[in-house]
Scaffold this active site. Structure first.
Site, PDB file in Angstrom:
ATOM      1  N   PRO A 101      24.506  35.596 -37.547  1.00  0.00           N
ATOM      2  CA  PRO A 101      24.564  34.223 -37.532  1.00  0.00           C
ATOM      3  C   PRO A 101      24.764  33.775 -36.221  1.00  0.00           C
ATOM      4  O   PRO A 101      24.893  32.721 -35.904  1.00  0.00           O
ATOM      5  CB  PRO A 101      25.187  33.929 -38.717  1.00  0.00           C
ATOM      6  CG  PRO A 101      25.507  34.957 -39.394  1.00  0.00           C
ATOM      7  CD  PRO A 101      25.449  36.114 -38.640  1.00  0.00           C
ATOM      8  N   GLU A 129      29.774  40.763 -44.594  1.00  0.00           N
ATOM      9  CA  GLU A 129      29.843  40.241 -43.583  1.00  0.00           C
ATOM     10  C   GLU A 129      30.080  40.477 -42.479  1.00  0.00           C
ATOM     11  O   GLU A 129      30.157  39.140 -41.668  1.00  0.00           O
ATOM     12  CB  GLU A 129      32.135  39.939 -44.051  1.00  0.00           C
ATOM     13  CG  GLU A 129      32.312  39.026 -45.456  1.00  0.00           C
ATOM     14  CD  GLU A 129      32.363  37.254 -44.860  1.00  0.00           C
ATOM     15  OE1 GLU A 129      32.456  36.571 -45.636  1.00  0.00           O
ATOM     16  OE2 GLU A 129      30.756  37.083 -45.472  1.00  0.00           O
ATOM     17  N   ARG A 167       2.132  38.215 -36.382  1.00  0.00           N
ATOM     18  CA  ARG A 167       0.673  37.143 -36.667  1.00  0.00           C
ATOM     19  C   ARG A 167      -0.041  36.541 -34.923  1.00  0.00           C
ATOM     20  O   ARG A 167      -0.594  36.275 -35.072  1.00  0.00           O
ATOM     21  CB  ARG A 167       1.164  35.914 -37.226  1.00  0.00           C
ATOM     22  CG  ARG A 167       1.784  34.539 -36.634  1.00  0.00           C
ATOM     23  CD  ARG A 167       2.181  33.728 -37.560  1.00  0.00           C
ATOM     24  NE  ARG A 167       1.012  32.417 -37.830  1.00  0.00           N
ATOM     25  CZ  ARG A 167       0.981  31.979 -36.500  1.00  0.00           C
ATOM     26  NH1 ARG A 167       1.492  31.458 -35.257  1.00  0.00           N
ATOM     27  NH2 ARG A 167      -0.305  30.810 -36.023  1.00  0.00           N
ATOM     28  N   ASP A 182      -4.888  27.896 -31.423  1.00  0.00           N
ATOM     29  CA  ASP A 182      -4.050  27.774 -30.020  1.00  0.00           C
ATOM     30  C   ASP A 182      -4.500  26.723 -30.159  1.00  0.00           C
ATOM     31  O   ASP A 182      -4.088  26.181 -29.142  1.00  0.00           O
ATOM     32  CB  ASP A 182      -5.584  29.164 -29.428  1.00  0.00           C
ATOM     33  CG  ASP A 182      -5.557  30.027 -30.104  1.00  0.00           C
ATOM     34  OD1 ASP A 182      -4.615  30.906 -29.502  1.00  0.00           O
ATOM     35  OD2 ASP A 182      -6.310  30.694 -29.417  1.00  0.00           O
TER      36      ASP A 182
HETATM   37  C1  9D3 Z   1      32.200  34.196 -42.514  1.00  0.00           C
HETATM   38  C2  9D3 Z   1      31.889  34.024 -40.852  1.00  0.00           C
HETATM   39  N1  9D3 Z   1      29.911  34.096 -41.461  1.00  0.00           N
HETATM   40  C3  9D3 Z   1      29.460  33.590 -40.377  1.00  0.00           C
HETATM   41  C4  9D3 Z   1      28.649  32.603 -40.290  1.00  0.00           C
HETATM   42  C5  9D3 Z   1      29.336  35.580 -41.906  1.00  0.00           C
HETATM   43  C6  9D3 Z   1      28.399  35.734 -42.362  1.00  0.00           C
HETATM   44  C7  9D3 Z   1      27.520  35.060 -43.059  1.00  0.00           C
HETATM   45  C8  9D3 Z   1      26.723  35.770 -43.991  1.00  0.00           C
HETATM   46  C9  9D3 Z   1      28.043  37.244 -41.417  1.00  0.00           C
HETATM   47  C10 9D3 Z   1      26.550  37.736 -41.940  1.00  0.00           C
HETATM   48  C11 9D3 Z   1      26.295  36.456 -42.181  1.00  0.00           C
HETATM   49  C12 9D3 Z   1      25.081  37.513 -43.220  1.00  0.00           C
HETATM   50  N2  9D3 Z   1      23.549  36.775 -42.482  1.00  0.00           N
HETATM   51  C13 9D3 Z   1      22.990  37.409 -41.619  1.00  0.00           C
HETATM   52  O1  9D3 Z   1      23.220  38.392 -41.548  1.00  0.00           O
HETATM   53  C14 9D3 Z   1      21.849  36.847 -40.634  1.00  0.00           C
HETATM   54  C15 9D3 Z   1      21.286  35.377 -40.672  1.00  0.00           C
HETATM   55  C16 9D3 Z   1      22.618  33.621 -41.618  1.00  0.00           C
HETATM   56  O2  9D3 Z   1      22.836  33.819 -42.632  1.00  0.00           O
HETATM   57  N3  9D3 Z   1      21.342  33.227 -40.593  1.00  0.00           N
HETATM   58  C17 9D3 Z   1      21.113  32.702 -39.536  1.00  0.00           C
HETATM   59  N4  9D3 Z   1      20.377  33.758 -38.856  1.00  0.00           N
HETATM   60  C18 9D3 Z   1      20.399  35.167 -39.796  1.00  0.00           C
HETATM   61  S1  9D3 Z   1      20.365  36.634 -39.293  1.00  0.00           S
HETATM   62  C19 9D3 Z   1      21.133  37.500 -39.954  1.00  0.00           C
END
Ligand code: 9D3
Length: 259
Positions: A101, A129, A167, A182
């Site tokens: 994230p 987390e 893709r 395209d």
């Molecule tokens: C407490 C802070 N959190 C961050 C907002 C911790 C946290 C939450 C969820 C850490 C990892 C996750 C799991 N999410 C992913 O691994 C993830 C993700 C996402 O949650 N949203 C958008 N893209 C992605 S890419 C990987």
């Protein structure tokens, strides 16, 4: 007969590191991803991080130093998995992407660049987390997010990356689909589509689409694409490839909607 130039064969190799390989297996064996694999345009090797743990409980995560809630993925199994990967592909280079994230948000432009990547693409997925920072510092080249919402882990994000990138490989989509793709490479939303019947429960297909006048049909479609983008995603207009004519049509559409 004039023949289309044959694009150079490109192949992509993905290595996914995850604690939940099952999340990826179904989607990779369906539809376009399956077809890409069958055509030899794509390999996806899924590796279970747990297979690289060394204790009898196969511990992949632990509590955070400094205290607090949640768990942290341990560095050792991830480093081990990387070493296994490098041993299995001697001499090859790797681009390591952590799905996170905290990453930069994936856009079409990055997907296009990744579709031309020569290195093996490693997609590292966390499902807790956090991931030990030493993994990020030593092994990760780039962090990617798929948008501003919270998932339970990186696996679905890894699938999104693979799907968006694959893709774009020549030969993965059929001729019709790639021609379609395209013609929408200009950053606008799609125009409306209709099929038979010409009238369904009193709802009519726009006359112009039945007219056989291809120039008028193309004008209508462009105008509708501009209209949809203006109404639903006006932010896209800023980076869309707009012609002078498009600008004129947009000005008209704005006037119409203010009346
Ligand atoms: C407490 C802070 N959190 C961050 C907002 C911790 C946290 C939450 C969820 C850490 C990892 C996750 C799991 N999410 C992913 O691994 C993830 C993700 C996402 O949650 N949203 C958008 N893209 C992605 S890419 C990987």
């Amino acid at each position: 007969m004039k023949q289309k130039p044959v694009p150079a064969m490109r192949k992509l190799n993905f290595d996914v590191l995850t604690l939940f390989p099952g999340i990826l297996e179904g989607p990779l064996n369906e539809s376009i991803l399956k077809r890409g694999r069958e055509k030899g345009l794509l390999t996806v090797t899924i590796r279970n991080i747990r297979d690289y743990t060394e204790d009898k409980h196969k511990t992949a995560d632990d509590s955070p130093y400094g205290g607090g809630a949640g768990m942290v993925l341990k560095p050792e199994p991830i480093f081990k998995a990387f070493e296994a990967m490098k041993t299995e592909h001697p001499g090859e280079r790797f681009l390591t992407i952590l799905l996170s994230p905290q990453g930069s948000v994936l856009h079409q432009q990055r997907a296009e660049q990744l579709s031309e990547e020569k290195r093996r693409i490693v997609l590292l997925c966390g499902h807790y987390e956090a991931i030990d920072e030493r993994v990020i510092n030593a092994l990760v080249d780039e962090e990617l997010s798929i948008g501003d919402y919270v998932l339970t882990g990186g696996e679905l994000a890894a699938l999104v990356v693979i799907d968006a990138v694959v893709r774009l490989l020549p030969g993965v989509l059929g001729d019709e689909e790639s021609a379609y793709r395209d013609s929408f490479g200009d950053g606008l939303l799609d125009h409306p589509h209709y099929t038979r019947p010409a009238e369904f429960r009193g709802m009519k297909v726009p006359d112009v689409l039945l007219s056989g006048n291809h120039a008028e049909i193309e004008k209508w479609r462009r105008r509708e694409a501009l209209k949809a983008t203006l109404l639903k995603r006006p932010d896209l207009l800023e980076s869309a490839g707009l012609t002078e004519e498009d600008q004129k049509i947009l000005a008209e559409l704005k006037k119409e909607s203010s009346r």
